[in-house]
Design a protein around this motif. Structure first.
Motif, mmCIF file in Angstrom:
data_model
loop_
_atom_site.group_PDB
_atom_site.id
_atom_site.type_symbol
_atom_site.label_atom_id
_atom_site.label_comp_id
_atom_site.label_asym_id
_atom_site.label_seq_id
_atom_site.Cartn_x
_atom_site.Cartn_y
_atom_site.Cartn_z
ATOM 1 N N ASN A 39 -15.867 6.137 8.224
ATOM 2 C CA ASN A 39 -16.445 7.289 7.533
ATOM 3 C C ASN A 39 -16.708 8.369 8.582
ATOM 4 O O ASN A 39 -17.843 8.589 9.005
ATOM 5 C CB ASN A 39 -17.740 6.898 6.824
ATOM 6 N N SER A 42 -17.006 11.462 8.699
ATOM 7 C CA SER A 42 -17.897 12.593 8.428
ATOM 8 C C SER A 42 -19.360 12.185 8.396
ATOM 9 O O SER A 42 -20.239 13.038 8.261
ATOM 10 C CB SER A 42 -17.513 13.249 7.093
ATOM 11 N N ALA A 64 -12.418 14.366 7.126
ATOM 12 C CA ALA A 64 -12.286 12.945 6.789
ATOM 13 C C ALA A 64 -11.201 12.262 7.604
ATOM 14 O O ALA A 64 -10.878 11.103 7.355
ATOM 15 C CB ALA A 64 -11.997 12.799 5.299
ATOM 16 N N ASP A 65 -10.619 12.983 8.557
ATOM 17 C CA ASP A 65 -9.528 12.434 9.373
ATOM 18 C C ASP A 65 -10.120 11.541 10.465
ATOM 19 O O ASP A 65 -11.031 11.948 11.186
ATOM 20 C CB ASP A 65 -8.729 13.580 9.981
ATOM 21 N N ASN A 66 -9.596 10.328 10.610
ATOM 22 C CA ASN A 66 -10.113 9.390 11.616
ATOM 23 C C ASN A 66 -9.062 8.986 12.631
ATOM 24 O O ASN A 66 -9.248 8.010 13.366
ATOM 25 C CB ASN A 66 -10.671 8.142 10.938
#
Length: 676
Positions: free
Chosen positions: A123, A125, A570-572
């Protein structure tokens, strides 16, 4: 009767002397280094009479010290060896316990840090997850700092012990010199000063507990003591002095100097045996390597994580900020180059790490002969190839010529000022790495978990072709978001042409698209195709490479868009790249490359293995010392049972001689009475 009286008197005196020596033995049964004594007795010269030679009694001609130079030498050697190993063992056991401790060790802190990254990647963010990463990063830096502090404390205690031991040796050496003078004077009388000999030997034994010595007996009975490779500690009635001083190459490492006749020389590398030998051997073979191994790992962790963060974007779309301290902070860089205290010039230096993965755990020595610099690696003595640019300041890089090709050592040295002939510098690339390790980032939203670029397929594509998210395989750290804007603009569309099985688009100046696999000329439908987008920004000259995949079967006119990842909350992907560092061999290169955990485990295992070996050697030396003491005591030690038996024997001997005197007196009285 007069003869009989003198015979009894001589026996009485001999018995009295024997009783005195026996009492002396008993009173010194607990005196350290005491050797039991015995009397040498012989008969007086006989007188010739008409009936032959008639004895005239006895006399004690010597008081003998029951000691063996060979057995004493064995005890001295065994004492020195045992003291060295016991000291080494006590020091390394502290280090072994420190490194393997679940609280102070690095492995638990590393696991917690990467576990927090794993949670945050699920997660990206989440503010709470990001704060947890910062917290665990702080814990990791605290573990490195704590370990360094403990190593530094141990080094400081070694310095203090060397100073204290030097003082003790000086006092004992002065005592040996005084004993030498007293013994030489006493021997001038023709008799052995047994108690002085014992006291001197015990003093020498005490010296051997502190430092290994070699002894040579002189013709006048004095003993000369030598340390190291023959440096004189005591000669006759003159004693040299030891002094622990700040090292000329590294002030934090005390060295031992021997001063003789006002001339001092450093003998640390020649010292062996005793507590001093154990401390110096431990520091040189174990503590220094622990410093450097821990520092190498700390630098690799900070550099690789900061570099990866710099190749991502944070929640605001900005280039990632470093999480840990800059490994090339000017203050840290300056402390990696130590000018020798005896340098004639005023030149100073600094060292920048150019590749943390190429660093070794060795220190280096840089010399200047007035025209050229030379350098060697201290761990193995290898001479390095140097590339020198500039004439003040000088910029120097090093490579190992014994490898093909020559292996760069991972750092660049800058020498400022004007070095003079004979100037020398000690280079310590990793010594303070764990000390300099710190957490810099304070804002959790600045953690760069997003990748710098993304790819999408247009919604009206008719084929089954899909595009994978691009990964940056090369580029500066941190990335320049202006470069990304120049490359991608509002979006970089790539359109598929079924006639040529290629993707084409209007690429900016400096950009090129190439095919990597399975074909290097076009897409292969139905397979996973790897493509690479290379770009050199005309204004900054920064170079980037992005790789992405195209799968499925696209149709002619289908398009895909590459763009800057401006909305990557939201990019991980960069968070996952950070997690992947845990299993990459970033510490060292080639056959010596290791992951973070493997590098630390190797340090712990190396110290643990050496600790076990030292324990075995120390136990063996204890056995050898016990045997040597038993061998000496079998000859020299006082036995209370034996002395008690001697007391009874010599008492009877005394009484018997007194009876002889009494009979002589009775006969004399009878003779005198005959004339009355």
């Amino acid at each position: 009767m007069a003869d009989m009286l003198s015979i009894g008197l001589s026996g009485l005196k001999a018995a009295q002397t024997k009783l005195t020596i026996t009492g002396h033995n008993i009173s010194n049964v607990s005196t350290a280094g005491y050797s039991r004594q015995d009397t040498i007795q012989q008969s007086n010269l006989a007188q010739f009479t008409g009936a032959g030679y008639i004895g005239t009694g006895t006399q004690v001609v010597d008081v003998r010290r029951l000691a063996s130079d060979f057995l004493t030498g064995q005890v001295r050697t065994a004492t020195s060896s045992n003291s060295e190993l016991q000291t080494f063992k006590s020091q390394i056991e502290q280090l072994d316990s420190l490194l393997s401790n679940s609280t102070t060790g690095i492995s638990p802190a590393l696991q917690k840090f990467f576990a927090s990254l794993q949670t945050a990647s699920q997660n990206p963010s989440s503010a709470a997850a990001r704060e947890a990463v910062l917290s665990q990063a702080s814990g990791l830096s605290g573990s490195f700092n704590t370990l360094y502090d403990q190593l530094d404390k141990q080094n400081g205690l070694i310095n203090q012990q060397l100073d204290s031991l030097s003082t003790q040796v000086n006092s004992l050496s002065a005592s040996v010199a005084a004993y030498n003078d007293a013994i030489a004077r006493a021997r001038g009388t023709g008799a052995e000063p047994n108690d002085l000999l014992d006291a001197r030997e015990e003093t020498i034994r005490q010296i051997s507990e502190i430092i290994g010595v070699q002894s040579v007996e002189q013709s006048d009975g004095s003993i000369s003591l030598f340390v190291g490779t023959g440096q004189p500690l005591v000669v006759g009635n003159t004693a040299s002095t030891l002094k622990a001083v700040a090292g000329i190459d590294d002030p934090s490492r005390f060295q031992v100097q021997l001063s003789t006749g006002g001339i001092s020389q450093t003998i640390s590398t020649q010292i062996s045996g005793g507590e001093m030998g154990g401390l110096l051997a431990y520091r040189d073979t174990t503590l220094d390597k622990a410093y450097n191994s821990l520092g190498q790992m700390a630098i690799a962790v900070a550099d690789s994580i900061n570099t990866q963060l710099g190749q991502g974007l944070d929640l605001s779309g900005r280039a990632g900020s470093p999480l840990f301290s800059d490994i090339n902070d000017p203050a840290a860089a300056a402390l990696r180059v130590l000018p020798q205290a005896s340098n004639f010039g005023n030149a100073t230096g600094s060292m920048d790490i150019t590749s943390s993965g190429l660093l070794t755990t060795s220190d280096y020595r840089l010399d200047y002969d007035g025209a050229n610099f030379t350098a060697r690696r201290l761990s193995d003595g290898k001479t390095m190839n140097l590339t020198v640019t500039g004439t003040g300041p000088y910029t120097i890089s090093m490579a190992d010529p014994s490898t093909t090709p020559a292996t760069d050592q991972g750092f660049k040295v800058t020498i400022n000022g004007t070095p003079l002939v004979g100037d020398r510098f000690t280079l310590q690339p990793t010594r303070r790495g764990a000390f300099d390790f710190g957490t810099e980032l304070q804002q959790a939203d600045q953690l760069a978990f997003a990748a710098p670029a993304r790819a999408t397929a247009t919604t009206n594509n008719s084929g089954t072709g899909t595009i994978g998210q691009p990964s940056m395989t090369a580029g500066p750290s941190p990335v320049d978001v202006t470069d990304l804007q120049d490359l991608f603009g509002a979006g970089l569309p790539l359109t598929f042409d079924s006639a040529t099985n290629t993707l084409s688009g209007t690429l900016p100046v400096g950009a090129s698209l190439s095919y990597v696999s399975p074909s290097t000329t076009a897409l292969t439908s139905g397979q996973s195709n790897v493509l690479r987008l290379d770009y050199t920004d005309p204004s900054t000259n920064n170079t980037y490479s992005f790789e992405f995949t195209v799968n499925g079967i696209p149709q002619s006119g289908d398009s895909f868009i590459l763009s800057q990842n401006t909305a990557g909350i939201a990019d991980n992907r960069n968070a996952l790249a950070l997690i992947a560092l845990q299993t990459q061999k970033t510490v060292g290169t080639g056959n010596t490359g290791a992951t973070y955990s493997d590098a630390y485990s190797s340090l712990v295992e190396r110290v643990g293995s050496l600790t076990a070996q030292v324990r075995v050697n120390a136990d063996a030396s204890e056995t050898v010392l016990t045997q040597a003491l038993n061998n000496r005591d079998s000859l020299s030690a006082v036995s209370m049972d034996e002395e008690a038996a001697n007391l009874v024997q010599f008492q009877q001997y005394y009484n018997a001689n007194a009876q002889v005197i009494k009979i002589a007196q009775s006969l004399f009285d009878t003779l005198i009475g005959a004339f009355n």
